[in-house]
Scaffold this active site. Structure first.
Site, PDB file in Angstrom:
ATOM      1  N   LYS A  14      39.969  26.126  45.707  1.00 49.77           N
ATOM      2  CA  LYS A  14      40.515  25.477  46.902  1.00 49.77           C
ATOM      3  C   LYS A  14      39.506  25.522  48.056  1.00 49.77           C
ATOM      4  CE  LYS A  14      44.162  28.212  47.099  1.00 49.77           C
ATOM      5  NZ  LYS A  14      43.907  29.134  45.967  1.00 49.77           N
ATOM      6  N   ARG A  89      52.766  28.858  50.516  1.00 49.85           N
ATOM      7  CA  ARG A  89      52.723  29.716  49.332  1.00 49.85           C
ATOM      8  C   ARG A  89      54.098  30.175  48.881  1.00 49.85           C
ATOM      9  NH1 ARG A  89      47.054  31.668  49.914  1.00 49.85           N
ATOM     10  NH2 ARG A  89      46.625  32.935  48.101  1.00 49.85           N
ATOM     11  N   ARG A 128      32.643  36.621  41.979  1.00 46.50           N
ATOM     12  CA  ARG A 128      32.479  36.525  43.427  1.00 46.50           C
ATOM     13  C   ARG A 128      32.521  37.916  44.065  1.00 46.50           C
ATOM     14  NH1 ARG A 128      36.664  33.094  46.884  1.00 46.50           N
ATOM     15  NH2 ARG A 128      38.003  34.802  46.235  1.00 46.50           N
ATOM     16  N   ARG A 134      34.701  40.635  49.649  1.00 46.57           N
ATOM     17  CA  ARG A 134      36.168  40.498  49.743  1.00 46.57           C
ATOM     18  C   ARG A 134      36.812  41.627  48.973  1.00 46.57           C
ATOM     19  NH1 ARG A 134      38.895  34.550  49.487  1.00 46.57           N
ATOM     20  NH2 ARG A 134      40.635  35.827  48.755  1.00 46.57           N
ATOM     21  N   ARG A 146      47.323  39.324  42.489  1.00 49.22           N
ATOM     22  CA  ARG A 146      47.293  38.043  43.218  1.00 49.22           C
ATOM     23  C   ARG A 146      47.802  36.919  42.316  1.00 49.22           C
ATOM     24  NH1 ARG A 146      41.192  37.956  44.851  1.00 49.22           N
ATOM     25  NH2 ARG A 146      41.618  35.890  45.683  1.00 49.22           N
TER      26      ARG A 146
HETATM   27  P1  AP5 Z   1      37.253  29.404  45.747  1.00 48.88           P
HETATM   28  O1  AP5 Z   1      36.829  28.029  46.101  1.00 48.88           O
HETATM   29  O2  AP5 Z   1      37.113  30.477  46.762  1.00 48.88           O
HETATM   30  O3  AP5 Z   1      38.739  29.388  45.180  1.00 48.88           O
HETATM   31  P2  AP5 Z   1      40.093  29.565  45.985  1.00 48.88           P
HETATM   32  O4  AP5 Z   1      41.136  28.847  45.197  1.00 48.88           O
HETATM   33  O5  AP5 Z   1      39.906  29.177  47.420  1.00 48.88           O
HETATM   34  O6  AP5 Z   1      40.234  31.124  45.799  1.00 48.88           O
HETATM   35  P3  AP5 Z   1      40.573  32.255  46.849  1.00 48.88           P
HETATM   36  O7  AP5 Z   1      40.310  33.548  46.173  1.00 48.88           O
HETATM   37  O8  AP5 Z   1      39.903  32.052  48.153  1.00 48.88           O
HETATM   38  O9  AP5 Z   1      42.092  31.940  46.960  1.00 48.88           O
HETATM   39  P4  AP5 Z   1      43.250  32.819  47.334  1.00 48.88           P
HETATM   40  O10 AP5 Z   1      44.335  31.833  47.261  1.00 48.88           O
HETATM   41  O11 AP5 Z   1      43.452  34.080  46.589  1.00 48.88           O
HETATM   42  O12 AP5 Z   1      42.770  33.338  48.756  1.00 48.88           O
HETATM   43  P5  AP5 Z   1      43.303  33.136  50.209  1.00 48.88           P
HETATM   44  O13 AP5 Z   1      42.181  33.364  51.093  1.00 48.88           O
HETATM   45  O14 AP5 Z   1      44.112  31.887  50.348  1.00 48.88           O
HETATM   46  O15 AP5 Z   1      36.478  29.786  44.402  1.00 48.88           O
HETATM   47  C1  AP5 Z   1      36.558  31.074  43.822  1.00 48.88           C
HETATM   48  C2  AP5 Z   1      35.218  31.381  43.144  1.00 48.88           C
HETATM   49  O16 AP5 Z   1      35.009  30.446  42.070  1.00 48.88           O
HETATM   50  C3  AP5 Z   1      34.003  31.226  44.074  1.00 48.88           C
HETATM   51  O17 AP5 Z   1      33.063  32.211  43.778  1.00 48.88           O
HETATM   52  C4  AP5 Z   1      33.454  29.813  43.726  1.00 48.88           C
HETATM   53  O18 AP5 Z   1      32.079  29.717  43.952  1.00 48.88           O
HETATM   54  C5  AP5 Z   1      33.799  29.705  42.257  1.00 48.88           C
HETATM   55  N1  AP5 Z   1      34.061  28.320  41.843  1.00 48.88           N
HETATM   56  C6  AP5 Z   1      34.710  27.359  42.548  1.00 48.88           C
HETATM   57  N2  AP5 Z   1      34.748  26.215  41.843  1.00 48.88           N
HETATM   58  C7  AP5 Z   1      34.136  26.464  40.658  1.00 48.88           C
HETATM   59  C8  AP5 Z   1      33.867  25.660  39.506  1.00 48.88           C
HETATM   60  N3  AP5 Z   1      34.254  24.403  39.423  1.00 48.88           N
HETATM   61  N4  AP5 Z   1      33.220  26.240  38.477  1.00 48.88           N
HETATM   62  C9  AP5 Z   1      32.822  27.565  38.537  1.00 48.88           C
HETATM   63  N5  AP5 Z   1      33.025  28.365  39.608  1.00 48.88           N
HETATM   64  C10 AP5 Z   1      33.684  27.810  40.659  1.00 48.88           C
HETATM   65  O19 AP5 Z   1      44.375  34.343  50.329  1.00 48.88           O
HETATM   66  C11 AP5 Z   1      43.963  35.692  50.337  1.00 48.88           C
HETATM   67  C12 AP5 Z   1      45.172  36.566  50.664  1.00 48.88           C
HETATM   68  O20 AP5 Z   1      45.649  36.264  51.993  1.00 48.88           O
HETATM   69  C13 AP5 Z   1      46.409  36.386  49.771  1.00 48.88           C
HETATM   70  O21 AP5 Z   1      46.322  37.179  48.608  1.00 48.88           O
HETATM   71  C14 AP5 Z   1      47.529  36.859  50.710  1.00 48.88           C
HETATM   72  O22 AP5 Z   1      47.580  38.257  50.792  1.00 48.88           O
HETATM   73  C15 AP5 Z   1      47.073  36.316  52.066  1.00 48.88           C
HETATM   74  N6  AP5 Z   1      47.578  34.968  52.343  1.00 48.88           N
HETATM   75  C16 AP5 Z   1      46.823  33.836  52.522  1.00 48.88           C
HETATM   76  N7  AP5 Z   1      47.606  32.773  52.752  1.00 48.88           N
HETATM   77  C17 AP5 Z   1      48.894  33.228  52.711  1.00 48.88           C
HETATM   78  C18 AP5 Z   1      50.154  32.589  52.851  1.00 48.88           C
HETATM   79  N8  AP5 Z   1      50.262  31.263  53.061  1.00 48.88           N
HETATM   80  N9  AP5 Z   1      51.253  33.362  52.736  1.00 48.88           N
HETATM   81  C19 AP5 Z   1      51.180  34.684  52.535  1.00 48.88           C
HETATM   82  N10 AP5 Z   1      50.002  35.361  52.389  1.00 48.88           N
HETATM   83  C20 AP5 Z   1      48.870  34.630  52.475  1.00 48.88           C
END
Ligand code: AP5
Length: 191
Positions: A14, A89, A128, A134, A146
């Site tokens: 994402k 979410r 990552r 992180r 997660r």
């Molecule tokens: P990346 O692009 O970072 O993927 P992502 O889907 O954004 O993954 P995140 O880990 O950032 O998502 P998340 O949903 O856990 O985190 P968030 O910050 O929202 O890619 C991941 C890796 O893969 C990278 O190294 C990238 O280079 C690689 N990659 C990408 N595309 C690729 C491809 N095609 N091929 C190979 N490799 C690839 O949330 C974190 C925490 O915050 C949550 O756990 C929760 O505690 C809290 N939180 C956030 N939002 C909320 C909410 N709305 N409600 C409640 N809690 C929340």
């Protein structure tokens, strides 16, 4: 105005795809994960509360993130559209978002849902974690929590938008550019 949700489990790409979509389409990027990490960096009370949950791979309370999104929408009048990343979410968050957008006479146009196998998600996040700093990427147990939170609470958000015929599934494995092309095609046919 064109509003989209980039949806998918942790590690589905994402954040990676958001960067490219913003550069291409000029959306305002709203990532609740980024906003929360910024609160942690600034040592705010909200950041401290969030860190405790994020480090365990658990969701932050709905009221907190809905409040953050309400503020962000108010701070960005007159943008071309919003790209929501990591929000909503839960069904409560989805209902709150729909109401907030309705107040502004707008709505979600499409939910683009990235599909990636669990094995690939774990591989990407562990990889990552070697360099990102992180704390929620460092071990497989937190990554597992997660993914479980996603399956228990977040996957149902797609059903909410399916009822409104707004969900499109996109294969999320392959090159970043291939996936970006698939996402762009869906946006281009609707905007
Ligand atoms: P990346 O692009 O970072 O993927 P992502 O889907 O954004 O993954 P995140 O880990 O950032 O998502 P998340 O949903 O856990 O985190 P968030 O910050 O929202 O890619 C991941 C890796 O893969 C990278 O190294 C990238 O280079 C690689 N990659 C990408 N595309 C690729 C491809 N095609 N091929 C190979 N490799 C690839 O949330 C974190 C925490 O915050 C949550 O756990 C929760 O505690 C809290 N939180 C956030 N939002 C909320 C909410 N709305 N409600 C409640 N809690 C929340």
């Amino acid at each position: 105005m064109f509003n989209l949700i980039l949806f998918g489990p942790p590690g589905s790409g994402k954040g990676t795809q958001s960067e490219k979509l913003i550069a291409s389409y000029g959306f305002k990027h709203l990532s609740t994960g980024d906003i929360l990490r910024n609160e942690i960096k600034n040592g705010t009370a909200l950041g401290l509360e969030a860190k405790n949950l994020m480090d365990r791979g658990q969701l932050v309370p709905d009221a907190v993130v809905i409040g953050m999104i309400r503020t962000a929408l108010e701070q960005n009048p007159g943008v071309n559209g919003f790209l929501f990343d990591g929000f909503p979410r839960t069904n409560a968050q989805a209902e709150a978002l729909d109401a907030l957008l309705d107040e502004k006479n707008t709505a979600i146009d499409v939910v683009l849902a990235l599909q990636v196998s669990k094995k690939e998600l774990i591989k990407r996040l562990l990889n990552r974690g070697l360099t990102s700093g992180r704390t929620d990427d460092v071990n497989e147990s937190v990554i597992g929590s997660r993914i479980e939170e996603y399956e228990r609470k977040t996957a149902a958000v797609a059903d909410h938008y399916k009822k409104l015929d707004k969900v499109v599934y996109i294969p999320g494995e392959g090159s970043v550019d291939q996936i970006f092309t698939s996402l762009s095609n869906e946006i281009d046919t609707r905007s």
